[in-house]
Design a protein around this motif. Structure first.
Motif, short mmCIF file in Angstrom:
data_model
loop_
_atom_site.label_atom_id
_atom_site.label_comp_id
_atom_site.label_asym_id
_atom_site.label_seq_id
_atom_site.Cartn_x
_atom_site.Cartn_y
_atom_site.Cartn_z
N ASP A 62 -34.83 44.75 1.30
CA ASP A 62 -34.64 43.85 0.16
C ASP A 62 -33.63 42.75 0.47
N SER A 63 -32.63 43.10 1.27
CA SER A 63 -31.57 42.13 1.52
C SER A 63 -31.84 41.27 2.76
N ALA A 64 -33.03 41.40 3.36
CA ALA A 64 -33.30 40.61 4.56
C ALA A 64 -33.55 39.15 4.19
N SER A 65 -33.06 38.23 5.02
CA SER A 65 -33.20 36.80 4.75
C SER A 65 -34.25 36.19 5.68
N TRP A 66 -34.40 34.85 5.58
CA TRP A 66 -35.38 34.20 6.46
C TRP A 66 -35.00 34.35 7.91
N LEU A 67 -33.70 34.47 8.19
CA LEU A 67 -33.29 34.59 9.58
C LEU A 67 -33.88 35.85 10.22
N PHE A 68 -33.94 36.92 9.43
CA PHE A 68 -34.45 38.19 9.92
C PHE A 68 -35.91 38.05 10.35
#
Lengths: 318, 680
Positions: A62-68
């Motif tokens: 849930d907390s993953a961003s576009w960078l991930f």
């Protein structure tokens, strides 16, 4: 016409390393299994794993961003380009002047930078511990590697790998103390950078060293496939580097024709097989060390590299 | 009169007029600061002035014009104020005004949040004007006057939020160190001017200095310019003062003012001192640079205040610049001008690069500060979600400063490495041992810088928010974002087209290097960077970027097309550990723990202590880290103690009776007269 052929050969090199990388990983695993008296999976298992992972859906935290989501592609691109710039079956290919050895080391740094960030992205303790330790190892391994580059460049007069490989084939090289030190430093760095025993264990994340595998713990599906492929590419890169610098025999020169290229490729595969065999032998014969022993291990590599460079600054004949 | 010549003769008065305009704006700002639109006006005019100055300097440098001079009847009556625009000044004018323009653009948005605009607005344009005047000065008096003006106006900006005790301390330390630095420069110019007092730079250039005095001038310049730039061990004020100012001023101080200090060093040592460089000068500067680079980044790694981390990291980059300058001095001392050209190019390239990414990172921190009110990384986290654009720009800056290809930081470090690799030709034995050791230090600092910025970006922008302030952040305004992306784009451009930058630097290099420069790069195939032909080491950032983009996008396209593009959100896996609390994440302190243990235990005598309450006791366990600053404890604390001890010893002199004072005066007179007699 010649230009098209050059492009083709360059493309072949890129494809060759991409196709060989999982095979190398499978080969090392198979040899290790045999040495441990296990039957082990087939050498083709990494391909099966990859194709399965690629077809699975991705589960993002849930907390993953576009960078991930971007990082696996970036890491893969950086490592693929870096690995493709190391001469494999032939030296002096069309784009061999794009980046020298320092730039290749820095490209590995780019991949590592984004991998460490991806480890921090989800915000779990496993990812953090992996990133933090990976960067600690890199902060010693990268200078050690650069010192090895210094040694080579002082001997060969250049940091461009094709020219280094050509120089290493000439008679004036001979046996040198500085080269022996550089070889030792490079092997130690290669072991650390590829998360191999005794620095890290590529088979598990549930150990007290928890470095690489802990960092990529949150990845799944196609992202994980790319990360695994990148790790294989990195192993291939280091073995190609060792082959190209310290065993450049049998490498074709640019424009030598298809037969020479095929011969060079065969010898290259043989070199990889030998390298993988030695790696597996080494890994099974040594115990893993504590994580705060790693700095002494790599500090030794750094000192060996520095010593090699110093010897050459003092006298070119050492 | 042809247009080019008319422009050339016109450009210097125009260049001088703009700092005057900035000064006038500073005066106007005293009145305008209280009005709501005052900030916009001041920053708008500053932006305009900086852009015009930038354009004029760029025109001068790229057209390769001859130096122009101008004398105004100001300053000392028998001297006048001399100004001169040559390639070196033009290059540094570009650096200063690029930084100034972007900081002004950023401040158009950021300045709205200023609590005390009357303490910032008047001094911001004055600070810019001071830096520009230092670069244009052509005599010692004007130079020192502008230098002090720059120091004092930046000091006023550091003290803008003087109610916080830490800021007052930072300002005090800054003032002491700035005075010390100017004193050293004053003495250096005194030695350069000689007994006849030729304070014009032209007279100094024409004269000769004996080797002993020249060495003294070098040491004094290292003390004076080095203390402003932040060379270890003179760096102590920098990480306190730079973060204390508002963020756009921090960007100027760290990204730009340190470069003015580097300019001062180059102007005096490479230009005014002239030919007689001795080999050990290079060795001294080289060793200082190497130590500064590694210590700076190690200090930075131990910080968890984002702005202070960046300020310490400036110290590292100054070290890298001085490594290049030291190599150039060593080569010049041995008449190896082709090699010196490479080292100088590397140093100047890094000057430009550092001004770009350090300004970018400080401005990004300003955006974070506006959004959250926090600069302590332990209370940030997860900002990439509410502030995606700021995060992207900050990421580009972090990657650039970590010397990752294909961005610009890598190019200047690559050039420095290439300069180190051609230095075994140096004949002196000490240099033969020193240069590879400094190379190792440079490699170590580059690797540690990457660690430092994984920490800075990862803890601040990634993960989950560690405080309510971080959770409630919103994206920053458009002015600030455009400033950030101007700098990010320049970082990328300088990284993929380094040949053009090297060509732009060529006139500066040949000015400082007896006419020798690197060969022209712009006509190389694919704009490949080829510093030295017979070394054959090449680098092409453009192709690296192209290949990376191609392979990354091909992989993404093929995988999404042929394999799978499904994605699902779920709770984090974390090995099956139910990890609900953001406090379970890695913090800045825990991220740096391995480095603290490996390096910090030696350099900072880092000690960790865990205090566990006995079983049954419900108090929380405590974890304590003790770090000791070796430079402060060994270098500054004894001096400070001695001063305090002496002054308290003589304190009783304040409370004497009038008879005793009179007898003291009499005694002093007798001693002086005796001295006179004995002297004769």
């Amino acid at each position: 016409m010649a230009l098209i052929a050059d492009y083709l050969v360059q493309g072949c090199q890129m494809l060759l390393i991409l196709l060989l990388a999982p095979l190398l990983t499978g080969w090392v695993r198979a040899v290790k299994a045999r040495l441990l008296r296990r039957r082990g999976p087939s050498v083709l298992q990494p391909y099966r794993d990859l194709s399965k992972l690629l077809r699975k859906e991705v589960v993002l935290a849930d907390s993953a961003s576009w960078l991930f989501r971007v990082a696996p592609y970036l890491i893969f691109a950086a490592l693929w380009v870096a690995a493709a710039l190391v001469p494999t079956f032939a030296s002096g290919l069309l784009f061999s002047w794009t980046a020298d050895l320092i730039a290749i080391v820095a490209l590995l740094g780019t991949a590592r930078f984004f991998l460490a960030l991806a480890g921090l992205d989800v915000g779990t303790s496993f990812g953090g511990i992996g990133s933090s330790r990976e960067m600690m190892i890199a902060s010693l391994a990268e200078p050690a590697m650069l010192m090895m580059v210094f040694t080579l460049s002082l001997l060969a007069g250049t940091t461009e790998l094709s020219s280094v490989a050509r120089f290493m084939l000439t008679a004036e090289v001979g046996l040198r103390v500085s080269l022996a030190l550089a070889l030792l430093a490079l092997v130690m760095v290669a072991i650390a950078e590829n998360a191999r025993i005794p620095v890290d264990n590529p088979a598990t994340h549930l150990e007290l060293t928890m470095v690489h595998e802990a960092m990529v713990l949150e990845y799944s599906g196609r992202h994980l496939a790319l990360i695994e492929l990148s790790a294989s590419l990195k192993l291939l890169l280091y073995l190609s580097l060792l082959g190209c610098i310290f065993a450049p025999w049998g490498m074709a020169t640019a424009g030598a024709g298809p037969v020479a290229y095929l011969g060079g490729a065969a010898i290259y595969v043989a070199k990889l097989a030998l390298g993988g065999l030695l790696l597996a032998l080494f890994e099974t014969s040594i115990a893993k060390m504590r994580v705060f022993r790693v700095d002494q291990f790599l500090g030794a590599a750094l000192m060996l590299g520095l010593l090699g460079a110093l010897l050459l600054f003092v006298s070119r004949s050492l | 009169m042809p247009a080019g010549v008319r422009f050339a003769t016109m450009s210097l008065p125009l260049l001088l007029g703009l700092p005057m305009l900035l000064l006038a704006v500073g005066v106007y700002a005293i009145a305008a600061a209280q009005r709501p639109e005052g900030g916009r006006q001041v920053y708008g005019i500053a932006l305009f002035a900086c852009v015009v100055l930038l354009a004029l300097a760029l025109g001068h440098l790229l057209a390769g014009r001859a130096p122009t001079t101008l004398t105004l009847p100001l300053g000392l009556p028998w001297l006048g104020a001399h100004f001169r625009l040559d390639a070196l000044a033009a290059f540094f004018l570009i650096v200063v005004n690029l930084g100034g323009a972007v900081a002004s653009l950023f401040a158009l948005g950021y300045g709205q949040h200023e609590r005390a605009p009357e303490r910032v607005l008047p001094f911001f344009p004055a600070f810019l004007a001071g830096m520009n005047l230092v670069l244009l000065a052509d005599d010692a008096f004007t130079f020192l006057f502008a230098w002090e003006f720059m120091s004092l106006s930046s000091w006023a900006l550091v003290m803008a939020h003087h109610q916080e005790p830490a800021n007052a301390r930072a300002g005090y330390l800054y003032l002491v160190m700035a005075c010390f630095g100017t004193l050293a420069l004053l003495l250096a110019f005194g030695l350069l001017a000689g007994p006849d007092g030729g304070y014009g730079f032209a007279a100094i250039r024409a004269g000769t200095t004996s080797p002993g005095f020249a060495a003294l001038v070098l040491v004094l310049t290292l003390l004076g310019a080095g203390s402003k730039a932040g060379l270890v061990p003179l760096h102590v004020w920098l990480p306190l003062a730079h973060p204390a100012a508002p963020s756009h001023v921090s960007a100027l101080m760290s990204g730009v003012m340190t470069k003015v200090a580097v300019y001062g060093f180059i102007r005096i040592v490479f230009d005014l001192l002239g030919e007689p460089a001795l080999w050990w000068w290079g060795g001294l500067v080289l060793a200082l640079g190497g130590i500064t680079a590694v210590l700076g980044v190690l200090y930075a790694l131990m910080q968890h205040d984002l702005k202070r981390l960046l300020a310490y990291h400036t110290v590292e980059n100054i070290g890298i610049i001085f490594i290049g300058l030291g190599l150039a001095l060593a080569f010049q001392a041995n008449q190896m001008y082709a090699s010196a050209a490479l080292a100088l190019t590397a140093a100047l390239f890094h000057v430009l690069n550092h001004s770009l990414f350090k300004s970018l990172l400080f401005l990004g921190t300003g955006a974070v500060l506006t959004a959250t009110g926090e600069r302590d990384m332990e209370r940030l986290g997860g900002l990439i979600h509410p502030m995606p654009w700021t995060a992207l720009a900050f990421l580009i800056g972090s990657a650039a400063i970590s010397a990752l290809p294909p961005l610009n930081g890598f190019v200047s470090e690559w050039l420095t490495f290439q300069a180190i690799l051609i230095s075994p030709e140096l004949p002196q034995w000490l240099l033969k041992f020193l240069v590879p050791a400094v190379g190792a230090l440079l490699a170590l600092s580059a690797a540690l810088a990457a660690t430092c910025f994984v920490k800075a970006f990862g803890i601040t922008f990634l993960g989950r928010p560690r405080s309510p302030a971080a959770a409630g952040a919103v994206e920053t305004d458009r002015y600030s974002l455009s400033a950030l992306f101007v700098l990010a784009a320049l970082c990328l451009l300088a990284g993929i087209l380094p040949g053009l930058v090297v060509d732009g630097l060529a006139p500066v290099v040949s000015l400082l290097n007896g006419g020798a420069r690197l060969m022209a790069q712009h006509d190389r195939p694919w704009l490949t960077l080829v510093p030295v032909v017979d070394v054959k080491s090449t680098y092409n950032g453009l192709l690296v970027l192209l290949f990376m983009t191609l392979s990354g996008f091909t992989a993404a396209f093929l995988i999404h097309r042929l394999a799978s593009n499904a994605a699902r959100r779920g709770p984090a896996w974390d090995c099956g550990f139910p990890d609900a609390n953001p406090a379970f994440q890695y913090t800045a302190g825990s991220f740096a723990q391995p480095i603290r243990r490996v390096f910090g235990s030696i350099v900072f005598q880092a000690r960790e202590r865990v205090m566990m309450p006995p079983p049954g006791d419900l108090r929380p366990a405590r974890f304590e880290v003790k770090l000791r600053d070796p430079v402060w404890e060994r270098g500054y604390a004894p001096v400070a103690h001695a001063v305090v001890a002496l002054s308290s010893r003589f304190n009783y002199l304040q409370y004497l009776t009038i008879r005793r004072y009179l007898s003291l005066v009499f005694g002093a007179l007798v001693v002086l007269l005796l001295g006179m007699v004995l002297w004769r």
